[in-house]
Design a protein around this motif. Structure first.
Motif, PDB file in Angstrom:
ATOM      1  N   GLN B 136      55.728  19.113  46.420  1.00  6.81           N
ATOM      2  CA  GLN B 136      56.663  18.022  46.753  1.00  6.81           C
ATOM      3  C   GLN B 136      57.066  17.141  45.635  1.00  6.81           C
ATOM      4  O   GLN B 136      58.240  16.999  45.103  1.00  6.81           O
ATOM      5  CB  GLN B 136      56.399  17.508  47.895  1.00  6.81           C
ATOM      6  CG  GLN B 136      57.090  17.836  49.266  1.00  6.81           C
ATOM      7  CD  GLN B 136      56.681  16.826  50.412  1.00  6.81           C
ATOM      8  OE1 GLN B 136      56.008  15.714  50.056  1.00  6.81           O
ATOM      9  NE2 GLN B 136      57.101  17.066  51.588  1.00  6.81           N
ATOM     10  N   ALA B 140      60.542  17.216  43.520  1.00  3.98           N
ATOM     11  CA  ALA B 140      61.351  15.812  43.526  1.00  3.98           C
ATOM     12  C   ALA B 140      61.387  15.448  42.054  1.00  3.98           C
ATOM     13  O   ALA B 140      62.673  15.211  41.847  1.00  3.98           O
ATOM     14  CB  ALA B 140      60.615  14.522  44.255  1.00  3.98           C
ATOM     15  N   MET B 141      60.555  15.569  41.149  1.00  5.17           N
ATOM     16  CA  MET B 141      60.962  15.415  39.850  1.00  5.17           C
ATOM     17  C   MET B 141      61.898  16.391  39.204  1.00  5.17           C
ATOM     18  O   MET B 141      62.803  15.989  38.492  1.00  5.17           O
ATOM     19  CB  MET B 141      59.543  15.505  39.309  1.00  5.17           C
ATOM     20  CG  MET B 141      59.391  14.405  38.286  1.00  5.17           C
ATOM     21  SD  MET B 141      57.837  14.331  37.090  1.00  5.17           S
ATOM     22  CE  MET B 141      56.719  13.373  38.371  1.00  5.17           C
ATOM     23  N   TYR B 143      64.181  18.009  40.831  1.00  3.32           N
ATOM     24  CA  TYR B 143      65.659  17.839  41.494  1.00  3.32           C
ATOM     25  C   TYR B 143      66.120  16.505  40.561  1.00  3.32           C
ATOM     26  O   TYR B 143      67.387  16.360  40.255  1.00  3.32           O
ATOM     27  CB  TYR B 143      65.520  17.625  42.742  1.00  3.32           C
ATOM     28  CG  TYR B 143      65.540  18.769  43.463  1.00  3.32           C
ATOM     29  CD1 TYR B 143      66.205  20.135  43.127  1.00  3.32           C
ATOM     30  CD2 TYR B 143      64.339  19.191  44.395  1.00  3.32           C
ATOM     31  CE1 TYR B 143      66.088  21.161  43.846  1.00  3.32           C
ATOM     32  CE2 TYR B 143      64.233  20.485  45.161  1.00  3.32           C
ATOM     33  CZ  TYR B 143      65.451  21.380  44.933  1.00  3.32           C
ATOM     34  OH  TYR B 143      64.844  22.577  45.419  1.00  3.32           O
ATOM     35  N   ALA B 144      65.432  15.417  40.569  1.00  6.68           N
ATOM     36  CA  ALA B 144      65.674  14.064  39.808  1.00  6.68           C
ATOM     37  C   ALA B 144      66.339  14.459  38.420  1.00  6.68           C
ATOM     38  O   ALA B 144      67.423  14.110  38.062  1.00  6.68           O
ATOM     39  CB  ALA B 144      64.476  13.224  39.880  1.00  6.68           C
ATOM     40  N   GLY B 147      69.490  16.287  38.739  1.00  5.21           N
ATOM     41  CA  GLY B 147      70.668  15.175  39.120  1.00  5.21           C
ATOM     42  C   GLY B 147      71.039  14.433  37.659  1.00  5.21           C
ATOM     43  O   GLY B 147      72.340  14.239  37.528  1.00  5.21           O
ATOM     44  N   ILE B 148      70.153  13.887  37.198  1.00  5.36           N
ATOM     45  CA  ILE B 148      70.502  13.114  35.886  1.00  5.36           C
ATOM     46  C   ILE B 148      71.282  13.861  34.748  1.00  5.36           C
ATOM     47  O   ILE B 148      72.240  13.485  34.394  1.00  5.36           O
ATOM     48  CB  ILE B 148      68.957  12.487  35.223  1.00  5.36           C
ATOM     49  CG1 ILE B 148      68.337  11.427  36.190  1.00  5.36           C
ATOM     50  CG2 ILE B 148      69.417  12.090  34.096  1.00  5.36           C
ATOM     51  CD1 ILE B 148      66.874  11.583  36.081  1.00  5.36           C
ATOM     52  N   LEU B 191      51.545   8.854  40.911  1.00  4.73           N
ATOM     53  CA  LEU B 191      52.804   9.677  41.124  1.00  4.73           C
ATOM     54  C   LEU B 191      53.860   8.767  41.278  1.00  4.73           C
ATOM     55  O   LEU B 191      54.975   9.176  40.636  1.00  4.73           O
ATOM     56  CB  LEU B 191      52.805  10.463  42.368  1.00  4.73           C
ATOM     57  CG  LEU B 191      53.816  11.375  42.316  1.00  4.73           C
ATOM     58  CD1 LEU B 191      53.924  12.422  41.278  1.00  4.73           C
ATOM     59  CD2 LEU B 191      54.013  12.275  43.739  1.00  4.73           C
ATOM     60  N   ALA B 192      54.007   7.841  42.010  1.00  2.00           N
ATOM     61  CA  ALA B 192      55.222   6.874  42.291  1.00  2.00           C
ATOM     62  C   ALA B 192      55.425   6.030  40.972  1.00  2.00           C
ATOM     63  O   ALA B 192      56.484   5.940  40.481  1.00  2.00           O
ATOM     64  CB  ALA B 192      54.772   6.012  43.236  1.00  2.00           C
ATOM     65  N   LEU B 195      57.364   8.162  38.471  1.00  2.00           N
ATOM     66  CA  LEU B 195      58.566   8.362  38.921  1.00  2.00           C
ATOM     67  C   LEU B 195      59.448   7.013  38.255  1.00  2.00           C
ATOM     68  O   LEU B 195      60.398   6.981  37.934  1.00  2.00           O
ATOM     69  CB  LEU B 195      58.792   8.526  40.531  1.00  2.00           C
ATOM     70  CG  LEU B 195      57.994   9.680  40.952  1.00  2.00           C
ATOM     71  CD1 LEU B 195      57.922   9.608  42.363  1.00  2.00           C
ATOM     72  CD2 LEU B 195      58.593  11.066  40.459  1.00  2.00           C
ATOM     73  N   ALA B 196      58.604   5.995  38.443  1.00  2.00           N
ATOM     74  CA  ALA B 196      59.188   4.687  38.142  1.00  2.00           C
ATOM     75  C   ALA B 196      59.643   4.826  36.521  1.00  2.00           C
ATOM     76  O   ALA B 196      60.493   4.264  36.159  1.00  2.00           O
ATOM     77  CB  ALA B 196      58.438   3.502  38.428  1.00  2.00           C
ATOM     78  N   ILE B 198      60.215   7.471  34.879  1.00  2.00           N
ATOM     79  CA  ILE B 198      61.483   8.165  34.663  1.00  2.00           C
ATOM     80  C   ILE B 198      62.691   6.970  34.763  1.00  2.00           C
ATOM     81  O   ILE B 198      63.473   7.077  34.151  1.00  2.00           O
ATOM     82  CB  ILE B 198      61.618   9.287  35.757  1.00  2.00           C
ATOM     83  CG1 ILE B 198      60.335  10.255  35.360  1.00  2.00           C
ATOM     84  CG2 ILE B 198      62.956   9.837  35.712  1.00  2.00           C
ATOM     85  CD1 ILE B 198      60.682  11.657  36.429  1.00  2.00           C
TER      86      ILE B 198
END
Lengths: 616, 312
Positions: B136, B140-141, B143-144, B147-148, B191-192, B195-196, B198
């Motif tokens: 997951q 998530a990464m 797809y992010a 999107g970017i 992991l969070a 994402l931050a 990024i």
């Protein structure tokens, strides 16, 4: 130049008032309280009277009592009074009520009236247990097949269609007939009665077999119902534990999250919640000899079971009633002999089956089988593999004295304690399919308190550092940015409270990070203003150009980050999701406060005046 | 007060070859470490049990190991956690044991040895949960990033878009590399944090790109290299300033936030440094290497409406 229309000032003021109001409940400290709820049904005024009488008798001061049909909440001044009161209340009410320790928010009535509530503290901040459980869907399907096979047997027998055997296999039911003619009749009958079954002829050597498959949509339905029933069962079991504000939620299509705030005795919690047990009523096979069966000659249609003392009994394979058909069970004493007994109430379907069975079997014994699923992990080629083990045990055998259906008594129990335990197991309902704990997190209360303290300190220190730094670096404009930053924090907390979000440690980190990054918009604007001044523009023109030119940059930067946050929210889970929420909210509020908010203050301070220079 | 004097004129793009070499080196080291040492995954990903306990006085680890070995856990990892009074015990998934009851067993063994022990935290994660999480998180990464890529292509130009994503991938790999080299535990909060990182790095990159686009349209003279240099110099004080305030907060978290948030803060501190560097050197250089030119950024269709933007 640089003046805002009145509506913008009004909008900002209105937003800020809302922000303050909805962030406010977080400042009130929670009261230690005792929460009472009924295991079944509603609370009555008598309960309230009983509690009040006992507490005043024991001289335990009560802060207030809130009471509605669902629950009763008694607040106390400190935890000692709370603990003492909980013991008294438990004592006066008995086992039919769940008495739980709670921390009740002390939001004043006028804030409650506008629905303003504090954020909910996550388990990592208040202590407690978190379980993630998985429902064994294959077992649910298998069980459904067994149910179908017993229904089909009854149906075929009623219409006098002769069959050789009905056997549930991996995913299908196989019915064997003597002749093609019988199979044809059987198929028509089954097709008419069960439209959700798909039927197919299979020729297996000499026999004429019919392969029966449960339809796709029915399988989905079975899984859905299994999950729902397990959630209900878990809810009942958690109720027995007496936990204030437990969370029991579906996660995905086969998992259940159970959170028990404040629970420390995980052994007891696991024993009751994790008791992945089911119950079945089965007929005792009296026609065959148990000794023969023990020596290996188990008759067809029966199976050997052990009871709690290790003695063997032969039980029929046919299940009369399963635990999920039990609506209620109470322990008590027999009115004549004073013996401990359990009174069981069945649902409609169960009652019909029980009636049918008892009519034909008065004087014969019937057994209650307790089935527990234990799962262990073992290593296979270096990879952990989950192994499920089924433990089946007879917990009671009683003779059927009379024909009965919906309500009946089970007697012959050894002690009131045993009756009580049997009733509890029966009442809390069986799980439709076995569940197993696949994740467990326990946070001790002292760690929770430490987390709150440390989270709070780091937020305050980080925040103050940024405030000082901005004020020194950008002077008056820095102070305006500081004001916006404070407002931003208030708005984030207000929105999180409005959404009734759960505040966790990663959530706090997300807020802290947003605070650090929130200055970015102001830094962009202020640097632009400095640049414009450096290029020789007038102060007023510089302010205007600074805001105008920075805007598209801020918008682009934030929209891209927002996209990332939204994607994280949709695909992430747990802390990642929580983090994405705080991040998105932070982006939106910081855009509002840093762009519109600071502009409003600066316009009020400097707008429409002739300025020689700007304090930036 | 200013960090930098007047307007700076540093030749960033002139040093892009050195920066590229430096970044390549870092990425190679990161990859090498990830392959050789791997990440020190926490139980969120691997499954297993961790138990954190506190003692009133200094805890003797050797003694605790003996207690655990006697209780049937000779392979348990025992280490201090934060202070010498706090102890963290990890137990890998084991054969033939009811996993959910394992923690209770261990705790009662510890309690039998020393009744003063206090339970701080117990976490058990089944192996399948971790597997799903890795999948997951990775998805998530991915797809992010997609999107970017789309948004930046629409708002700017595809070369910028690739530059931004290159910078993000660069940052993520190097941050992972640091975690692998230092063998700091990689758990859900990290992991969070990743994402931050990024989000943060992206923010930085877009601000620089915005200025590059603006300057491409405004400056009549100048090569792409000189325009990029000018843009980076103009945004430099903002880039440093924002990094500084974010770092202030992160340092507060790192030193005061408690042991649980340590790795989270570390990931972000590394990420802020790398993100700031990459928005200056990597993002622009990539766009340049892909052959960005003035004509690519001249306003098409309605995008020119930006000059007179009166909003707020």
């Amino acid at each position: 130049m640089n003046q805002y229309p009145a509506w913008k000032y009004i909008l900002i003021v209105v937003v800020m008032i809302f922000g303050f109001l909805y962030a406010l409940p977080n400042l009130y400290e929670a009261d230690p309280a005792v929460q009472v709820s009924a295991m079944r049904g509603e609370l009555s005024d008598t309960v309230k009277g009983q509690i009040e009488a006992r507490l005043s008798e024991k001289k335990i001061p009560v802060k207030s009592i809130e009471f509605d049909k669902r629950r009763l909440l008694v607040r106390f001044g400190n935890t000692e009074e709370q603990l003492a009161a909980a013991d008294q209340i438990k004592d006066v009410l008995g086992p039919d009520y769940a008495v739980a320790l709670n921390l009740a928010p002390s939001t004043p009535a006028w804030l409650q009236a506008i629905n303003a509530q504090p954020m909910y503290l996550g388990l990592d901040l208040r202590g407690g247990v978190h379980f993630l459980m998985e429902v064994d869907m294959d077992a649910a399907l298998q069980k459904a097949l067994e149910r179908y096979s017993s229904d089909l047997r009854t149906l075929l027998r009623k219409d006098k269609i002769r069959y050789l055997s009905i056997r549930p296999q991996a995913e299908v039911l196989q019915v064997k007939f003597r002749s093609a003619e019988d199979r044809e009749k059987g198929r028509e009958l089954i097709h008419g009665e069960f439209s959700d079954l798909e039927l197919k002829d299979v020729n297996d050597g000499k026999a004429f077999a019919l392969e029966i498959r449960v339809s796709e949509s029915e399988v989905r339905e079975i899984r859905k119902l299994a999950l729902q029933q397990n959630i209900t069962t878990l809810r009942n079991r958690v109720n027995e534990l007496g936990v204030a504000e437990p969370v029991i939620q579906q996660q995905g299509d086969r998992r259940v999250v159970v959170q028990l705030p404040g629970v420390q005795d995980t052994v007891a919690a696991k024993r009751i919640i994790g008791a992945t047990a089911t119950l079945e009523y089965r007929a005792v096979d009296t026609e065959h000899d148990v000794e023969d069966a023990i020596n290996g000659k188990v008759p067809a249609g029966s199976k050997l079971y052990k009871d709690r003392d290790g003695r063997y009994h032969l039980l029929k394979n046919r299940i009369i009633v399963t635990g999920d058909q039990i609506i209620n069970a109470r322990s008590g004493f027999d009115s004549q002999g004073g013996q401990p007994q359990v009174t069981v109430t069945l649902d409609g379907k169960g009652a019909r089956k029980m009636l049918e069975f008892t009519k034909a079997n008065v004087g014969k014994p019937m057994a209650v089988v307790f089935i527990e699923n234990k799962s262990t992990t073992r290593m296979v080629d270096g990879n952990p593999e989950v192994v499920n083990r089924k433990v089946e045990e007879i917990i009671s055998i009683a003779t059927i004295r009379d024909v009965f259906s919906k309500r009946f008594q089970t007697t012959g129990l050894d002690s009131p304690q045993e009756a009580h335990e049997l009733a509890l197991l029966l009442r809390s309902g069986a799980l439709a399919a076995p569940i197993r704990i696949i994740e467990e997190r326990t946070i001790g209360p002292s760690l929770g308190a430490d987390n709150i303290k440390q989270g709070f300190t780091s937020v305050v220190i980080g925040f103050v550092l940024v405030l000082v730094f901005m004020a020194v670096y950008y002077k008056v404009f820095g102070l305006v940015a500081d004001l916006a930053l404070a407002m931003n924090l208030v708005l984030i907390i207000a929105i999180l409270s409005m959404l009734q979000a759960t505040l966790t440690m990663p959530g706090i980190a997300g807020i802290v990070l947003t605070v650090g990054m929130a200055v970015d918009a102001n830094v962009l604007i202020f640097e632009r203003i400095r640049e414009e001044l450096r290029n020789g523009n007038t102060p007023q023109a510089s302010i205007h150009a600074g805001y105008a030119k920075a805007f598209s940059t801020i918008a682009d930067a934030n929209v891209t980050t927002l996209i990332a946050a939204i994607v994280l929210f949709s695909f992430g889970s747990g802390p990642v999701k929580g983090f994405a929420v705080t991040l998105s909210i932070g982006i939106l509020t910081s855009m509002f406060t840093a762009i519109m908010g600071t502009r409003a203050v600066i316009n009020l301070a400097y707008g429409g005046r002739r300025l020689q220079r700007l304090p930036i | 007060m200013r960090i930098l004097g007047k307007a700076t004129e540093i030749d960033f793009m002139g040093k892009r070859k050195i920066a590229m070499a430096f970044s390549t080196l870092l990425i190679v080291i990161a990859f090498a470490s990830l392959i050789v040492r791997g990440l020190n995954f926490g139980i969120d990903f691997t499954g297993g049990t961790i138990i954190e306990v506190a003692y009133p006085d200094t805890a003797d680890l050797a003694e605790l190991r003996q207690v655990l070995a006697d209780a049937g856990h000779p392979d348990a990892q025992v280490q201090h956690f934060g202070t010498s009074r706090d102890v963290l015990i990890r137990i890998a998934p084991q054969e033939g044991r009811n996993r959910a009851e394992l923690s209770d067993e261990v705790l009662s063994a510890l309690q039998a040895a020393d009744p003063a022990v206090e339970k701080r935290r117990v976490e058990f994660v089944g192996p399948q949960v971790g597997e799903e999480l890795t999948e997951q998180g990775g998805l998530a990464m991915l797809y992010a990033l997609i999107g970017i890529l789309i948004y930046v292509t629409l708002r700017f130009e595809y070369r910028f878009s690739l530059g931004a994503v290159a910078a993000l991938v660069h940052d993520v790999i190097i941050t992972l590399g640091v975690f692998s080299l230092a063998q700091v535990e990689f758990d859900l909060t990290v992991l969070a944090a990743l994402l931050a990182v990024i989000g943060y790095s992206l923010n930085d990159t877009i601000v620089v790109f915005d200025r590059i686009r603006e300057n491409f349209r405004r400056m009549r003279k100048g090569t792409p290299v000189s325009i990029m240099n000018a843009s980076i110099n103009q945004t430099l004080s903002r880039t440093l300033m924002t990094s500084l305030t974010t770092l202030l907060v992160l340092l507060a978290l790192f030193f005061l936030g408690g042991e649980i948030i340590h790795a989270f803060a570390l990931a972000l501190i590394v990420g802020v440094f790398i993100g700031t560097y990459s928005s200056i050197f990597v993002a622009g250089s990539t766009a340049l290497a892909l052959g960005i030119s003035k004509a690519d950024l001249m306003p098409v269709q309605k995008e020119g409406a930006e000059e007179v933007d009166d909003r707020p």
